[in-house]
Scaffold this motif. Structure first.
Motif, PDB file in Angstrom:
ATOM      1  N   ASP A   6       0.827  -1.219   0.000  1.00  0.00           N
ATOM      2  CA  ASP A   6       0.000   0.000   0.000  1.00  0.00           C
ATOM      3  C   ASP A   6       0.856   1.262   0.000  1.00  0.00           C
ATOM      4  O   ASP A   6       0.511   2.253  -0.650  1.00  0.00           O
ATOM      5  CB  ASP A   6      -0.954   0.018   1.197  1.00  0.00           C
ATOM      6  N   ILE A   9       2.085   1.652  -3.543  1.00  0.00           N
ATOM      7  CA  ILE A   9       0.987   2.115  -4.410  1.00  0.00           C
ATOM      8  C   ILE A   9       0.675   3.584  -4.139  1.00  0.00           C
ATOM      9  O   ILE A   9       0.466   4.362  -5.080  1.00  0.00           O
ATOM     10  CB  ILE A   9      -0.240   1.203  -4.239  1.00  0.00           C
ATOM     11  N   ASP A  10       0.676   3.989  -2.875  1.00  0.00           N
ATOM     12  CA  ASP A  10       0.461   5.407  -2.552  1.00  0.00           C
ATOM     13  C   ASP A  10       1.553   6.283  -3.163  1.00  0.00           C
ATOM     14  O   ASP A  10       1.284   7.396  -3.621  1.00  0.00           O
ATOM     15  CB  ASP A  10       0.409   5.624  -1.036  1.00  0.00           C
ATOM     16  N   PHE A  12       3.143   5.701  -5.937  1.00  0.00           N
ATOM     17  CA  PHE A  12       2.810   5.827  -7.360  1.00  0.00           C
ATOM     18  C   PHE A  12       1.710   6.873  -7.555  1.00  0.00           C
ATOM     19  O   PHE A  12       1.804   7.730  -8.427  1.00  0.00           O
ATOM     20  CB  PHE A  12       2.351   4.490  -7.938  1.00  0.00           C
ATOM     21  N   LYS A  13       0.675   6.800  -6.726  1.00  0.00           N
ATOM     22  CA  LYS A  13      -0.446   7.747  -6.828  1.00  0.00           C
ATOM     23  C   LYS A  13       0.029   9.179  -6.634  1.00  0.00           C
ATOM     24  O   LYS A  13      -0.356  10.082  -7.376  1.00  0.00           O
ATOM     25  CB  LYS A  13      -1.516   7.434  -5.779  1.00  0.00           C
ATOM     26  N   GLN A  14       0.873   9.391  -5.619  1.00  0.00           N
ATOM     27  CA  GLN A  14       1.367  10.735  -5.315  1.00  0.00           C
ATOM     28  C   GLN A  14       2.190  11.311  -6.460  1.00  0.00           C
ATOM     29  O   GLN A  14       2.361  12.525  -6.548  1.00  0.00           O
ATOM     30  CB  GLN A  14       2.213  10.720  -4.040  1.00  0.00           C
ATOM     31  N   GLY A  16       1.365  10.861  -9.601  1.00  0.00           N
ATOM     32  CA  GLY A  16       0.485  10.992 -10.753  1.00  0.00           C
ATOM     33  C   GLY A  16       0.367   9.766 -11.635  1.00  0.00           C
ATOM     34  O   GLY A  16      -0.115   9.867 -12.764  1.00  0.00           O
ATOM     35  N   ARG A  18      -1.175   6.149 -12.746  1.00  0.00           N
ATOM     36  CA  ARG A  18      -2.393   5.348 -12.581  1.00  0.00           C
ATOM     37  C   ARG A  18      -2.013   4.025 -11.919  1.00  0.00           C
ATOM     38  O   ARG A  18      -0.930   3.498 -12.156  1.00  0.00           O
ATOM     39  CB  ARG A  18      -3.038   5.065 -13.933  1.00  0.00           C
ATOM     40  N   ILE A  19      -2.907   3.510 -11.110  1.00  0.00           N
ATOM     41  CA  ILE A  19      -2.647   2.233 -10.450  1.00  0.00           C
ATOM     42  C   ILE A  19      -3.218   1.126 -11.326  1.00  0.00           C
ATOM     43  O   ILE A  19      -4.404   0.848 -11.321  1.00  0.00           O
ATOM     44  CB  ILE A  19      -3.238   2.198  -9.024  1.00  0.00           C
ATOM     45  N   ARG A  23       1.438  -2.273 -12.104  1.00  0.00           N
ATOM     46  CA  ARG A  23       2.004  -1.558 -10.939  1.00  0.00           C
ATOM     47  C   ARG A  23       1.662  -2.289  -9.642  1.00  0.00           C
ATOM     48  O   ARG A  23       2.460  -2.324  -8.713  1.00  0.00           O
ATOM     49  CB  ARG A  23       1.526  -0.112 -10.917  1.00  0.00           C
ATOM     50  N   ARG A  24       0.481  -2.871  -9.564  1.00  0.00           N
ATOM     51  CA  ARG A  24       0.132  -3.684  -8.386  1.00  0.00           C
ATOM     52  C   ARG A  24       1.049  -4.908  -8.303  1.00  0.00           C
ATOM     53  O   ARG A  24       1.501  -5.284  -7.218  1.00  0.00           O
ATOM     54  CB  ARG A  24      -1.328  -4.115  -8.439  1.00  0.00           C
ATOM     55  N   SER A  62       9.022   3.209 -12.399  1.00  0.00           N
ATOM     56  CA  SER A  62       8.654   2.896 -11.015  1.00  0.00           C
ATOM     57  C   SER A  62       9.876   2.867 -10.106  1.00  0.00           C
ATOM     58  O   SER A  62       9.853   3.405  -8.998  1.00  0.00           O
ATOM     59  CB  SER A  62       7.925   1.557 -10.948  1.00  0.00           C
TER      60      SER A  62
END
Length: 144
Positions: A6, A9-10, A12-14, A16, A18-19, A23-24, A62
């Motif tokens: 998590d 993933i956060d 990656f989100k921060q 910009g 897409r999840i 990426r998961r 990533s």
């Protein structure tokens, strides 16, 4: 705080991103690498075995993002090559010692003192914003 999928993933989100499924896959795979180092190519190969849709550019992007956020360490070797390793905790500043014989890498909590960093700043006329310290030597097994 230990790094979890998590947290990755956060990150990656921060930034910009897409999840996506790939990426998961990377987030879960990185957690499994804790304590092991890898090249970006090796990480991509591992990811492809799980999800054939993982693109090379996704893995490289990533890794750079996670490195910039200090979630991944770039470990330099005496021969000039480098590998990556997932940090075990967020916000934990550390360095590494690498065995110049077998390549074993160990995290080291030792660091330069504030006085030593100030001395470097004064010596070269820079304002130090960060540093990476790499130690090289021979591990106990290789010395025997």
């Amino acid at each position: 705080m230990p790094i979890t999928p998590d947290i990755i993933i956060d990150a990656f989100k921060q930034n910009g991103l897409r999840i996506t499924g790939p990426r998961r896959t990377l987030a879960a795979l990185l957690i499994e690498t804790i304590g092991k180092d890898f090249t970006v190519e090796e990480l991509w190969d591992m990811a492809l075995r799980r999800d054939p849709d993982v693109g090379r550019a996704t893995v490289f992007r990533s890794v750079e993002i996670l490195r910039d956020l200090h979630l991944l360490d770039r470990i330099e070797f005496a021969d000039g090559s480098h590998r990556f390793r997932l940090c075990q905790e967020t916000g934990h500043h550390h360095h590494h010692i690498t065995c110049s014989n077998c390549g074993k890498v160990v995290e080291v909590d030792a660091c330069l003192s504030e006085e030593q960093i100030a001395s470097v700043e004064q010596l070269v006329g820079f304002s130090v914003e960060g540093h990476r310290l790499e130690f090289f030597g021979r591990c106990d097994s290789c010395r025997r």
